[in-house]
Design a protein around this motif. Sequence first.
Motif, PDB file in Angstrom:
ATOM      1  N   LEU A  73       0.818  -1.210   0.000  1.00  0.00           N
ATOM      2  CA  LEU A  73       0.000   0.000   0.000  1.00  0.00           C
ATOM      3  C   LEU A  73       0.856   1.265   0.000  1.00  0.00           C
ATOM      4  CD1 LEU A  73      -2.907  -0.936   2.430  1.00  0.00           C
ATOM      5  CD2 LEU A  73      -2.995  -0.746  -0.048  1.00  0.00           C
ATOM      6  N   VAL A  74       1.942   1.257   0.762  1.00  0.00           N
ATOM      7  CA  VAL A  74       2.839   2.419   0.773  1.00  0.00           C
ATOM      8  C   VAL A  74       3.466   2.628  -0.601  1.00  0.00           C
ATOM      9  CG1 VAL A  74       4.983   3.316   1.745  1.00  0.00           C
ATOM     10  CG2 VAL A  74       3.271   2.277   3.247  1.00  0.00           C
ATOM     11  N   PHE A  75       3.925   1.523  -1.210  1.00  0.00           N
ATOM     12  CA  PHE A  75       4.525   1.622  -2.545  1.00  0.00           C
ATOM     13  C   PHE A  75       3.499   2.114  -3.567  1.00  0.00           C
ATOM     14  CE2 PHE A  75       5.528  -0.367  -6.659  1.00  0.00           C
ATOM     15  CZ  PHE A  75       6.771   0.220  -6.891  1.00  0.00           C
ATOM     16  N   LEU A  76       2.272   1.551  -3.474  1.00  0.00           N
ATOM     17  CA  LEU A  76       1.224   1.988  -4.400  1.00  0.00           C
ATOM     18  C   LEU A  76       0.875   3.458  -4.191  1.00  0.00           C
ATOM     19  CD1 LEU A  76      -0.826   1.180  -6.569  1.00  0.00           C
ATOM     20  CD2 LEU A  76      -2.387   0.501  -4.742  1.00  0.00           C
ATOM     21  N   GLY A  77       0.825   3.902  -2.921  1.00  0.00           N
ATOM     22  CA  GLY A  77       0.541   5.304  -2.650  1.00  0.00           C
ATOM     23  C   GLY A  77       1.625   6.219  -3.193  1.00  0.00           C
ATOM     24  N   ARG A  78       2.893   5.819  -3.030  1.00  0.00           N
ATOM     25  CA  ARG A  78       3.979   6.641  -3.561  1.00  0.00           C
ATOM     26  C   ARG A  78       3.922   6.701  -5.091  1.00  0.00           C
ATOM     27  NH1 ARG A  78       9.147   4.712   0.191  1.00  0.00           N
ATOM     28  NH2 ARG A  78       8.383   5.644   2.148  1.00  0.00           N
ATOM     29  N   CYS A  79       3.619   5.537  -5.717  1.00  0.00           N
ATOM     30  CA  CYS A  79       3.510   5.543  -7.179  1.00  0.00           C
ATOM     31  C   CYS A  79       2.354   6.433  -7.638  1.00  0.00           C
ATOM     32  CB  CYS A  79       3.316   4.109  -7.680  1.00  0.00           C
ATOM     33  SG  CYS A  79       4.756   3.049  -7.443  1.00  0.00           S
ATOM     34  N   LEU A  80       1.212   6.321  -6.971  1.00  0.00           N
ATOM     35  CA  LEU A  80       0.071   7.158  -7.345  1.00  0.00           C
ATOM     36  C   LEU A  80       0.377   8.640  -7.143  1.00  0.00           C
ATOM     37  CD1 LEU A  80      -2.928   5.069  -5.950  1.00  0.00           C
ATOM     38  CD2 LEU A  80      -2.257   5.351  -8.336  1.00  0.00           C
ATOM     39  N   SER A  81       1.024   8.979  -6.024  1.00  0.00           N
ATOM     40  CA  SER A  81       1.361  10.384  -5.794  1.00  0.00           C
ATOM     41  C   SER A  81       2.327  10.895  -6.856  1.00  0.00           C
ATOM     42  CB  SER A  81       1.965  10.551  -4.400  1.00  0.00           C
ATOM     43  OG  SER A  81       3.203   9.853  -4.312  1.00  0.00           O
ATOM     44  N   TRP A  82       3.317  10.048  -7.235  1.00  0.00           N
ATOM     45  CA  TRP A  82       4.246  10.461  -8.286  1.00  0.00           C
ATOM     46  C   TRP A  82       3.534  10.648  -9.614  1.00  0.00           C
ATOM     47  CZ3 TRP A  82       5.942   8.121 -12.841  1.00  0.00           C
ATOM     48  CH2 TRP A  82       7.022   8.725 -13.456  1.00  0.00           C
ATOM     49  N   LEU A  83       2.619   9.702  -9.951  1.00  0.00           N
ATOM     50  CA  LEU A  83       1.877   9.837 -11.200  1.00  0.00           C
ATOM     51  C   LEU A  83       1.001  11.088 -11.197  1.00  0.00           C
ATOM     52  CD1 LEU A  83       0.814   6.131 -11.867  1.00  0.00           C
ATOM     53  CD2 LEU A  83       2.479   7.476 -13.149  1.00  0.00           C
ATOM     54  N   VAL A  84       0.313  11.324 -10.070  1.00  0.00           N
ATOM     55  CA  VAL A  84      -0.545  12.509  -9.995  1.00  0.00           C
ATOM     56  C   VAL A  84       0.284  13.783 -10.111  1.00  0.00           C
ATOM     57  CG1 VAL A  84      -2.058  13.803  -8.458  1.00  0.00           C
ATOM     58  CG2 VAL A  84      -2.378  11.351  -8.734  1.00  0.00           C
ATOM     59  N   HIS A  85       1.435  13.805  -9.421  1.00  0.00           N
ATOM     60  CA  HIS A  85       2.283  14.994  -9.481  1.00  0.00           C
ATOM     61  C   HIS A  85       2.849  15.202 -10.886  1.00  0.00           C
ATOM     62  CE1 HIS A  85       5.991  17.376  -8.851  1.00  0.00           C
ATOM     63  NE2 HIS A  85       5.257  17.993  -7.937  1.00  0.00           N
ATOM     64  N   THR A  86       3.187  14.092 -11.553  1.00  0.00           N
ATOM     65  CA  THR A  86       3.796  14.219 -12.878  1.00  0.00           C
ATOM     66  C   THR A  86       2.776  14.517 -13.961  1.00  0.00           C
ATOM     67  OG1 THR A  86       5.501  12.665 -12.164  1.00  0.00           O
ATOM     68  CG2 THR A  86       5.302  13.061 -14.530  1.00  0.00           C
ATOM     69  N   LEU A  87       1.613  13.837 -13.901  1.00  0.00           N
ATOM     70  CA  LEU A  87       0.644  13.938 -14.984  1.00  0.00           C
ATOM     71  C   LEU A  87      -0.413  15.014 -14.764  1.00  0.00           C
ATOM     72  CD1 LEU A  87       0.098  10.138 -15.663  1.00  0.00           C
ATOM     73  CD2 LEU A  87       1.654  11.685 -16.830  1.00  0.00           C
ATOM     74  N   VAL A  88      -0.591  15.469 -13.523  1.00  0.00           N
ATOM     75  CA  VAL A  88      -1.673  16.413 -13.245  1.00  0.00           C
ATOM     76  C   VAL A  88      -1.144  17.732 -12.706  1.00  0.00           C
ATOM     77  CG1 VAL A  88      -3.782  16.794 -11.937  1.00  0.00           C
ATOM     78  CG2 VAL A  88      -3.298  14.517 -12.858  1.00  0.00           C
ATOM     79  N   VAL A  89      -0.349  17.658 -11.627  1.00  0.00           N
ATOM     80  CA  VAL A  89       0.053  18.884 -10.936  1.00  0.00           C
ATOM     81  C   VAL A  89       0.984  19.718 -11.810  1.00  0.00           C
ATOM     82  CG1 VAL A  89       1.241  19.785  -8.915  1.00  0.00           C
ATOM     83  CG2 VAL A  89      -0.280  17.820  -8.696  1.00  0.00           C
ATOM     84  N   ILE A  90       2.025  19.090 -12.356  1.00  0.00           N
ATOM     85  CA  ILE A  90       2.986  19.847 -13.166  1.00  0.00           C
ATOM     86  C   ILE A  90       2.331  20.434 -14.420  1.00  0.00           C
ATOM     87  CG2 ILE A  90       5.099  19.631 -14.514  1.00  0.00           C
ATOM     88  CD1 ILE A  90       6.112  17.662 -12.440  1.00  0.00           C
ATOM     89  N   PRO A  91       1.531  19.640 -15.217  1.00  0.00           N
ATOM     90  CA  PRO A  91       0.852  20.290 -16.363  1.00  0.00           C
ATOM     91  C   PRO A  91      -0.101  21.400 -15.960  1.00  0.00           C
ATOM     92  CG  PRO A  91       0.878  17.917 -16.631  1.00  0.00           C
ATOM     93  CD  PRO A  91       1.351  18.187 -15.262  1.00  0.00           C
ATOM     94  N   LEU A  92      -0.873  21.195 -14.872  1.00  0.00           N
ATOM     95  CA  LEU A  92      -1.782  22.259 -14.437  1.00  0.00           C
ATOM     96  C   LEU A  92      -1.018  23.504 -13.997  1.00  0.00           C
ATOM     97  CD1 LEU A  92      -4.511  20.296 -12.459  1.00  0.00           C
ATOM     98  CD2 LEU A  92      -4.715  21.331 -14.711  1.00  0.00           C
ATOM     99  N   ALA A  93       0.093  23.316 -13.284  1.00  0.00           N
ATOM    100  CA  ALA A  93       0.896  24.471 -12.878  1.00  0.00           C
ATOM    101  C   ALA A  93       1.462  25.199 -14.094  1.00  0.00           C
ATOM    102  CB  ALA A  93       2.031  24.011 -11.951  1.00  0.00           C
ATOM    103  N   TRP A  94       1.941  24.417 -15.091  1.00  0.00           N
ATOM    104  CA  TRP A  94       2.471  25.047 -16.300  1.00  0.00           C
ATOM    105  C   TRP A  94       1.375  25.813 -17.035  1.00  0.00           C
ATOM    106  CZ3 TRP A  94       1.759  24.645 -21.600  1.00  0.00           C
ATOM    107  CH2 TRP A  94       2.764  25.198 -22.402  1.00  0.00           C
ATOM    108  N   LEU A  95       0.169  25.185 -17.168  1.00  0.00           N
ATOM    109  CA  LEU A  95      -0.939  25.863 -17.839  1.00  0.00           C
ATOM    110  C   LEU A  95      -1.371  27.115 -17.073  1.00  0.00           C
ATOM    111  CD1 LEU A  95      -3.112  22.802 -18.910  1.00  0.00           C
ATOM    112  CD2 LEU A  95      -1.730  24.260 -20.396  1.00  0.00           C
ATOM    113  N   TRP A  96      -1.443  27.022 -15.740  1.00  0.00           N
ATOM    114  CA  TRP A  96      -1.819  28.180 -14.929  1.00  0.00           C
ATOM    115  C   TRP A  96      -0.819  29.321 -15.098  1.00  0.00           C
ATOM    116  CZ3 TRP A  96      -5.673  30.208 -12.162  1.00  0.00           C
ATOM    117  CH2 TRP A  96      -5.378  31.207 -11.253  1.00  0.00           C
ATOM    118  N   ARG A  97       0.438  28.960 -15.158  1.00  0.00           N
ATOM    119  CA  ARG A  97       1.452  30.006 -15.278  1.00  0.00           C
ATOM    120  C   ARG A  97       1.386  30.694 -16.642  1.00  0.00           C
ATOM    121  NH1 ARG A  97       8.031  29.123 -14.830  1.00  0.00           N
ATOM    122  NH2 ARG A  97       8.589  31.310 -15.233  1.00  0.00           N
TER     123      ARG A  97
END
Length: 390
Positions: A73-97
């Motif tokens: 579960l910890v490994f899956l959570g870290r993978c999900l957080s990395w995927l969310v940060h890479t695929l969602v947070v960074i593109p949204l931050a770039w688009l917002w900027r």
Amino acid sequence: MELQQQPPPRQPEGCLTVAIRIPVRIVVLVLVVPVRMAWDLLAAAARAVHRSLLRPVGRALAWLGRTLIVTPLVFLGRCLSWLVHTLVVIPLAWLWRWLVVTPLTWLWRWLAVPLWRYGVVVPASLLWRYGVVAPASLLWRYGVVVPASLLYRYVLTPLGYGIAWLVGGLARGAAGVGAGLAWLGRGIAWLAARGWAGLAWVGRGIAVVVSAVGSALVRVGLILFVVPLGWFYRWVLTPLGRAVAVVAREVGAAFGHAWRIAGHVSRAVGRGLKWLGWQLVGRPLRWVWRTVCAPVLHWVREAVWAPVKRAAVEAGRIAGAALGTARRAAREALASARETVRRARADAWRALVGGPPREPAPHPARTLGSTTTASGAVPAPEISLHKTEG
């Protein structure tokens, strides 16, 4: 020097206490010894079960839960957080900027600020300075100040004097009415004081009568109820309570004494059973372990396990040395390729643009003013400057 606290002297015991103590202790001891032995047996069994079964099972379950549930579960959570940060947070931050912040900043800096400064602030300041100050001051003086002063002098001042005279007349009338009300209040207070004195005299008479009747009733109640109850409490309830207290105290002391004696008996029986089990089971098992199992295990460790361990360690050391050599060779090859590419790029740029002849880079293999080489460095190639530039 510390003063030792002396125990309080024991009170003399009566014949009833001495007569009750021995039979009660015998009966309680007979009843308590089996209970104490059963309790000690259950406690020993519970400790053995907890030590040999429940604790290992709990540790195994905890390890299984941590290995099979928590770690995935910890490994899956870290993978999900990395995927969310890479695929969602960074593109949204770039688009917002680039879609919101940068256009708004540009509009504020190059459109809103100049428009406000040169379209509103500068014209308003010029208009106020050159066209509004003088007319505004005249309008304020003859449109506000002069009418206000006339209104205050010829309207508000006479009106204030009239209101003050009216308020003074009302205050004098209120003072006269207050004096009349005070005289009336004093008369009412005098009447109330006389009436209260008469009521107090009547109340004292009633109190005397009630006190006499109450004293008579108290004497009758004392003779009819309190004296018999006191006699019954003193000569019946008190001896009976003392006897019950003595019996209860002796029974409690007997239970405590019997529990301690039963504990000693239970420990003696346990030691006997332990000695018997050691003689029948433990000593033969120890002899078998020392004479049979231990020599066999020592032979296996010295003849089988130690050579296998040494061979595995030597193979690991050889493999590590081979991997280190291959890693160093690959690093040197990459460094040589990077140096070759850098020199080729510099030569091509110099051939296209032109420039002074390039001095050869000092090689780290040679030291200044000597022919000795640094430790672990490859000797520099003996090539002249003309050959290098050609």
